[in-house]
Each structure stands twice: as structure tokens, then as C-alpha cells.
Design a protein around this motif. Structure first.
Motif, PDB file in Angstrom:
ATOM      1  N   ASP A  14       0.812  -1.212   0.000  1.00 42.13           N
ATOM      2  CA  ASP A  14       0.000   0.000   0.000  1.00 42.13           C
ATOM      3  C   ASP A  14       0.847   1.264   0.000  1.00 42.13           C
ATOM      4  OD1 ASP A  14      -2.359  -1.434  -0.011  1.00 42.13           O
ATOM      5  OD2 ASP A  14      -2.538  -1.434   2.167  1.00 42.13           O
ATOM      6  N   GLU A  15       2.109   1.163   0.393  1.00 39.26           N
ATOM      7  CA  GLU A  15       2.978   2.335   0.443  1.00 39.26           C
ATOM      8  C   GLU A  15       3.275   2.886  -0.948  1.00 39.26           C
ATOM      9  OE1 GLU A  15       3.633  -0.543   1.961  1.00 39.26           O
ATOM     10  OE2 GLU A  15       3.329   0.007   4.048  1.00 39.26           O
ATOM     11  N   LEU A  16       3.077   2.088  -1.974  1.00 39.96           N
ATOM     12  CA  LEU A  16       3.331   2.529  -3.338  1.00 39.96           C
ATOM     13  C   LEU A  16       2.095   3.119  -4.003  1.00 39.96           C
ATOM     14  CD1 LEU A  16       5.661  -0.367  -4.489  1.00 39.96           C
ATOM     15  CD2 LEU A  16       6.299   1.946  -3.790  1.00 39.96           C
ATOM     16  N   VAL A  17       1.006   3.228  -3.246  1.00 44.80           N
ATOM     17  CA  VAL A  17      -0.205   3.909  -3.701  1.00 44.80           C
ATOM     18  C   VAL A  17      -0.359   5.141  -2.797  1.00 44.80           C
ATOM     19  CG1 VAL A  17      -2.685   3.752  -4.088  1.00 44.80           C
ATOM     20  CG2 VAL A  17      -1.239   1.740  -4.447  1.00 44.80           C
ATOM     21  N   VAL A  18      -0.163   6.316  -3.388  1.00 42.80           N
ATOM     22  CA  VAL A  18      -0.042   7.562  -2.637  1.00 42.80           C
ATOM     23  C   VAL A  18      -1.357   8.340  -2.670  1.00 42.80           C
ATOM     24  CG1 VAL A  18       1.249   9.723  -2.498  1.00 42.80           C
ATOM     25  CG2 VAL A  18       2.394   7.627  -3.226  1.00 42.80           C
ATOM     26  N   GLN A  24      -0.892  17.011  -2.956  1.00 45.51           N
ATOM     27  CA  GLN A  24      -1.097  18.264  -3.669  1.00 45.51           C
ATOM     28  C   GLN A  24      -1.461  19.419  -2.736  1.00 45.51           C
ATOM     29  OE1 GLN A  24      -3.902  16.715  -6.564  1.00 45.51           O
ATOM     30  NE2 GLN A  24      -2.315  16.714  -8.159  1.00 45.51           N
ATOM     31  N   ARG A  25      -2.006  19.111  -1.570  1.00 44.60           N
ATOM     32  CA  ARG A  25      -2.285  20.171  -0.584  1.00 44.60           C
ATOM     33  C   ARG A  25      -0.998  20.728   0.008  1.00 44.60           C
ATOM     34  NH1 ARG A  25      -6.613  16.814   1.028  1.00 44.60           N
ATOM     35  NH2 ARG A  25      -5.317  15.895   2.652  1.00 44.60           N
ATOM     36  N   GLY A 113      -8.162  10.426 -10.259  1.00 43.05           N
ATOM     37  CA  GLY A 113      -8.691  10.034  -8.958  1.00 43.05           C
ATOM     38  C   GLY A 113      -7.849  10.540  -7.797  1.00 43.05           C
ATOM     39  N   GLU A 114      -8.025   9.872  -6.672  1.00 40.91           N
ATOM     40  CA  GLU A 114      -7.351  10.305  -5.460  1.00 40.91           C
ATOM     41  C   GLU A 114      -6.108   9.495  -5.141  1.00 40.91           C
ATOM     42  OE1 GLU A 114     -10.038  10.538  -2.203  1.00 40.91           O
ATOM     43  OE2 GLU A 114     -11.381  11.906  -3.254  1.00 40.91           O
ATOM     44  N   LYS A 115      -5.780   8.525  -5.958  1.00 39.05           N
ATOM     45  CA  LYS A 115      -4.641   7.660  -5.683  1.00 39.05           C
ATOM     46  C   LYS A 115      -3.651   7.687  -6.847  1.00 39.05           C
ATOM     47  CE  LYS A 115      -6.385   6.173  -1.826  1.00 39.05           C
ATOM     48  NZ  LYS A 115      -5.882   6.633  -0.562  1.00 39.05           N
ATOM     49  N   LEU A 116      -2.383   7.796  -6.519  1.00 35.12           N
ATOM     50  CA  LEU A 116      -1.296   7.722  -7.487  1.00 35.12           C
ATOM     51  C   LEU A 116      -0.552   6.418  -7.214  1.00 35.12           C
ATOM     52  CD1 LEU A 116       0.618   8.805  -9.661  1.00 35.12           C
ATOM     53  CD2 LEU A 116       1.812  10.072  -7.860  1.00 35.12           C
ATOM     54  N   ASP A 117      -0.673   5.468  -8.135  1.00 32.59           N
ATOM     55  CA  ASP A 117      -0.031   4.167  -7.998  1.00 32.59           C
ATOM     56  C   ASP A 117       1.342   4.229  -8.671  1.00 32.59           C
ATOM     57  OD1 ASP A 117       0.653   1.522  -7.734  1.00 32.59           O
ATOM     58  OD2 ASP A 117      -1.145   0.737  -8.720  1.00 32.59           O
ATOM     59  N   LEU A 118       2.400   4.012  -7.894  1.00 30.62           N
ATOM     60  CA  LEU A 118       3.763   4.078  -8.408  1.00 30.62           C
ATOM     61  C   LEU A 118       4.212   2.770  -9.050  1.00 30.62           C
ATOM     62  CD1 LEU A 118       5.420   6.002  -5.441  1.00 30.62           C
ATOM     63  CD2 LEU A 118       4.652   6.935  -7.630  1.00 30.62           C
ATOM     64  N   ARG A 119       3.458   1.706  -8.872  1.00 37.03           N
ATOM     65  CA  ARG A 119       3.878   0.396  -9.383  1.00 37.03           C
ATOM     66  C   ARG A 119       4.018   0.332 -10.908  1.00 37.03           C
ATOM     67  NH1 ARG A 119      -0.033  -2.743  -5.311  1.00 37.03           N
ATOM     68  NH2 ARG A 119      -1.305  -1.072  -6.139  1.00 37.03           N
TER      69      ARG A 119
END
Length: 180
Positions: A14-18, A24-25, A113-119
């Protein structure tokens, strides 16, 4: 500075989904991510990624997100000389940009969306850094003479090398060429 640390190193890390809105805030405030990921299907014909250790700093800058840091790619492969299994590590410098309207091959798409997946970005980096022709060691001499056929002519040729014809190519003997 925000810090995130992986606890279990599982493949669904889950740490790779930001959390993108949180990032951005806090424009200009880097979020540090340290994690391990075991990718399921990052492989080539002769090698595959078994673990990626990540230390990345993410920072929201205007309407973009930058990712800077390093990743250590642990891989397994087949030695190109002796054909035995081998493994290694490759250090990868990460300097990527996520933005809306990304340019193919230059930047990555910033999700709506609200999640940035780094994978997906890490998988691409791993694919680019897997060895194409790995060696188990620089001193590898290849297979021993008894493992593979190493003489210049097969033993069933006899005295005249011209009499041996590989049966797989026999159909080509039927081809006739004209002088035209």
C-alpha cells in the motif's frame, strides 16, 4: 517532510499507492517513500524481477508530481554462457514526472482520482533495467564439453562430411532453380 515505511514488503504494498490530494495540498513538501515490492509479472524471455526496493521522494509542484530517488532491482536470469541460473542486483535512478496530458515515453499520466499508484512506473523501470544477457560471473567459461555437442562434425557423418544431410532440410533438396 512526510515519511512512509513499508512494514511487510508484500506484493500488494500500500505504500506505493499515494494519497494524491494530500500530496497536492502540501505543495513543495516532499513525501518520502521507502518500500519493497515483489512484482508478479515483470519479466523478459531470459530474466525476471523478484524484488524492487524503493526509496523515493514525491513532491507536488504546480500541476505535476515529481518522483526522485533510487530503486534496487533484484533479478534472476539464465547465464548466457553456461545456462545456469544466476541472480543479481541493479541500482536504478528514479527521476520521473507525473502530469496531466503526459507525453508518451517522457512523462507518466497523473491520475484523475485520489490515488497515485507508483507500481506501473516501477514496473517500466524494472523492465528497462533487467539484464538482456546475464553472466553468472566474468570468469564463466560456458558448459563443459560433456554437457553439449562441441565437436565440429557429428559422429554419424563418417569419413565424408558431404554425405551427412540434416533430414529437417531435405525438402529444400527438391527446389530447382532455372538460369533465367
Amino acid at each position: 517532510m512526510t515519511r512512509m515505511k513499508s512494514g511487510n514488503g508484500s506484493s500488494d504494498s500500500d505504500e506505493l499507492v499515494v494519497d494524491l490530494p494530500k500530496l497536492q495540498r502540501n505543495l513543495g513538501v516532499p513525501a518520502e517513500i521507502s518500500s519493497e515490492w515483489k512484482p508478479d509479472s515483470v519479466e523478459t524471455t531470459h530474466s525476471n524481477a523478484i524484488l524492487i526496493q524503493v526509496n523515493i521522494s514525491l513532491e507536488a509542484v504546480s500541476d505535476k508530481v515529481t518522483a526522485n530517488g533510487t530503486a534496487i532491482l533484484h533479478w534472476t536470469a539464465q547465464c548466457r554462457r553456461c545456462l545456469e541460473a544466476t541472480s543479481g542486483r541493479t541500482s536504478i535512478d528514479i527521476n520521473e514526472i507525473f502530469e496531466k496530458g503526459a507525453f508518451e515515453g517522457e512523462t507518466f499520466e497523473l491520475p484523475l482520482g485520489e490515488k497515485l499508484d507508483l507500481r506501473p512506473m516501477l514496473a517500466e523501470q524494472a523492465m528497462l533495467n533487467l539484464p538482456l544477457a546475464a553472466l553468472c560471473s566474468e570468469s564463466c567459461t560456458g558448459p563443459t564439453d560433456t554437457e553439449f555437442f562441441t565437436t565440429s562434425t557429428p559422429s554419424n557423418i563418417g569419413e565424408n562430411p558431404g554425405e551427412f544431410k540434416d533430414p529437417r532440410w531435405a525438402v529444400l533438396d527438391q527446389l530447382k532453380f532455372s538460369d533465367d
